[in-house]
Design a protein around this motif. Sequence first.
Motif, PDB file in Angstrom:
ATOM      1  N   LYS A 175       0.824  -1.212   0.000  1.00 28.89           N
ATOM      2  CA  LYS A 175       0.000   0.000   0.000  1.00 28.89           C
ATOM      3  C   LYS A 175       0.858   1.262   0.000  1.00 28.89           C
ATOM      4  N   TRP A 176       1.942   1.253   0.781  1.00 25.96           N
ATOM      5  CA  TRP A 176       2.762   2.449   0.920  1.00 25.96           C
ATOM      6  C   TRP A 176       3.763   2.636  -0.218  1.00 25.96           C
TER       7      TRP A 176
ATOM      8  N   ARG B 113      -3.575   7.993   9.784  1.00 25.46           N
ATOM      9  CA  ARG B 113      -3.372   9.423   9.550  1.00 25.46           C
ATOM     10  C   ARG B 113      -3.157   9.700   8.069  1.00 25.46           C
ATOM     11  N   SER B 114      -2.437   8.791   7.403  1.00 27.04           N
ATOM     12  CA  SER B 114      -2.206   8.959   5.971  1.00 27.04           C
ATOM     13  C   SER B 114      -3.505   8.889   5.185  1.00 27.04           C
ATOM     14  N   ASP B 115      -4.374   7.937   5.540  1.00 28.74           N
ATOM     15  CA  ASP B 115      -5.662   7.820   4.847  1.00 28.74           C
ATOM     16  C   ASP B 115      -6.542   9.040   5.095  1.00 28.74           C
TER      17      ASP B 115
ATOM     18  N   ASP C 273      -0.678   4.770   9.313  1.00 27.09           N
ATOM     19  CA  ASP C 273      -1.496   4.424   8.153  1.00 27.09           C
ATOM     20  C   ASP C 273      -2.850   5.126   8.216  1.00 27.09           C
TER      21      ASP C 273
ATOM     22  N   GLN D 244      -5.491  12.080   5.728  1.00 28.55           N
ATOM     23  CA  GLN D 244      -4.933  13.197   4.980  1.00 28.55           C
ATOM     24  C   GLN D 244      -5.267  13.091   3.496  1.00 28.55           C
ATOM     25  N   LYS D 245      -5.199  11.879   2.943  1.00 28.24           N
ATOM     26  CA  LYS D 245      -5.560  11.688   1.545  1.00 28.24           C
ATOM     27  C   LYS D 245      -7.031  12.019   1.308  1.00 28.24           C
ATOM     28  N   HIS D 246      -7.863  11.665   2.283  1.00 28.85           N
ATOM     29  CA  HIS D 246      -9.298  11.961   2.156  1.00 28.85           C
ATOM     30  C   HIS D 246      -9.539  13.469   2.165  1.00 28.85           C
TER      31      HIS D 246
ATOM     32  N   GLN E 169       3.799   2.324  -5.787  1.00 27.99           N
ATOM     33  CA  GLN E 169       4.118   3.151  -6.931  1.00 27.99           C
ATOM     34  C   GLN E 169       5.629   3.239  -7.176  1.00 27.99           C
TER      35      GLN E 169
ATOM     36  N   ASP F  84      -7.239  15.803   1.241  1.00 27.72           N
ATOM     37  CA  ASP F  84      -6.658  16.383   0.024  1.00 27.72           C
ATOM     38  C   ASP F  84      -7.454  16.035  -1.222  1.00 27.72           C
ATOM     39  N   HIS F  85      -8.011  14.824  -1.248  1.00 27.76           N
ATOM     40  CA  HIS F  85      -8.741  14.370  -2.439  1.00 27.76           C
ATOM     41  C   HIS F  85     -10.088  13.777  -1.998  1.00 27.76           C
TER      42      HIS F  85
END
Length: 398
Positions: free
Chosen positions: A89-90, A162-164, A160, A166-168, A93, A170-171
């Motif tokens: 997941k991290w 906190r990252s989700d 993980d 933040q993504k929510h 890419q 931002d997008h």
Amino acid sequence: MGISKTQYMGFYSTLQWTNIPSSLLGGFLVDRIGNRLSMPISTGLIAASHTLFAVGALFKNYWVMWVARALFGLVAAPSAIANDNLTVKWFQQSMLNMVMAMKTSLGRVCSVLTLNIMDPIYDFVSARTQPMYTLGVTLFTGSCCGLLCTLAAKLAAVIDRRSDVQKHIDHPPVAKDDSKKEESKFIRISDVRRFPSTFWLIAISSALFYLQLFPFVTQGELFFATKYSRSPKEANTINSMVYMVGAVSMPLFGVAIDRVGRNLYFLMTGLVLGLTSHIMMTFTFVEPYVCTVILGLGYSLVTTTCWPLVSYAVPLRYLGTAFGIMGTIISVGQAIDTYFVGFIVDTAGYMVLEVFFTMFNDSSCVVVFTGRVNRWPSESKYKTTCSFSQATCVRQTL
């Protein structure tokens, strides 16, 4: 403790057999309840089971220790599977192969470190406690490591989450369409039938490769001492080169694969290197250091490529189940293979054993070279193409 070698090896065989249902059901459980919940729970249970193992040693109770090892095997797999899921997941890419390789490499380094540090710890404890308590107190150091592991797993889960979030932010999602609803459904065991043949080819080829690798390292010291007339100390050094070379080269190969791509070419190269090493050890008297270095490079390439390839062949929401099935196939093979290896050594000798290992390695090469292009049939969000003919694996967002 005054136990027999059969009882002592029972600690290892029990762990291997209980790891089979743990891997099979653990992957499904991780996909069902999520990585952030699975990893702290699993690592906490690991620490608890090892503490029970230390308590059994403290009171010289073999069967308490045996039950603790069985519990350890039953609860260990979800932690490793959730860890792999978060890695994909991290880092999917970029740097996925390198990170996967570094995880395995660090695991090998820590194993070697543990084997070398336990004797000094035991001596330190024995100088300060009564002899009857020395073993149990020494093993409690593993409980401390288990506690640190649990805290690290909890920290990873927080990061993980906190990252989700933040993504929510931002997008933000525009709308919930039918495909999103379909993707959010709980997985079912029946979904395994939809796994592409590419995944099964990767799992089988990896299992066949490990069928020759781990038993060979187990028997390698006596093999080198017998065939090449080396001292036990030198034979052990030659044998350890497989893991030492693997630990050093895995991160380097991971960086190369991330930059170059062509995952399956690297996988094929690793299988061919392993096959070359066993052929040399079977039919020639080439310096054994050369053979084990080649085998170590093959082990490094196969391990660096096979696990990341699963993430290209299977959609992300099924990844835990896929990792669990792959681990189960490997564990079943190892558990059965151990008995055949012991029987061959006792009845036919190391020459036949090397032919046996060569056969497994050759079969692994055949499985990879006979692969075909596959695609996940009903995945609407991703198109995954794995081409064995072009030795590439690509995951594209539609």
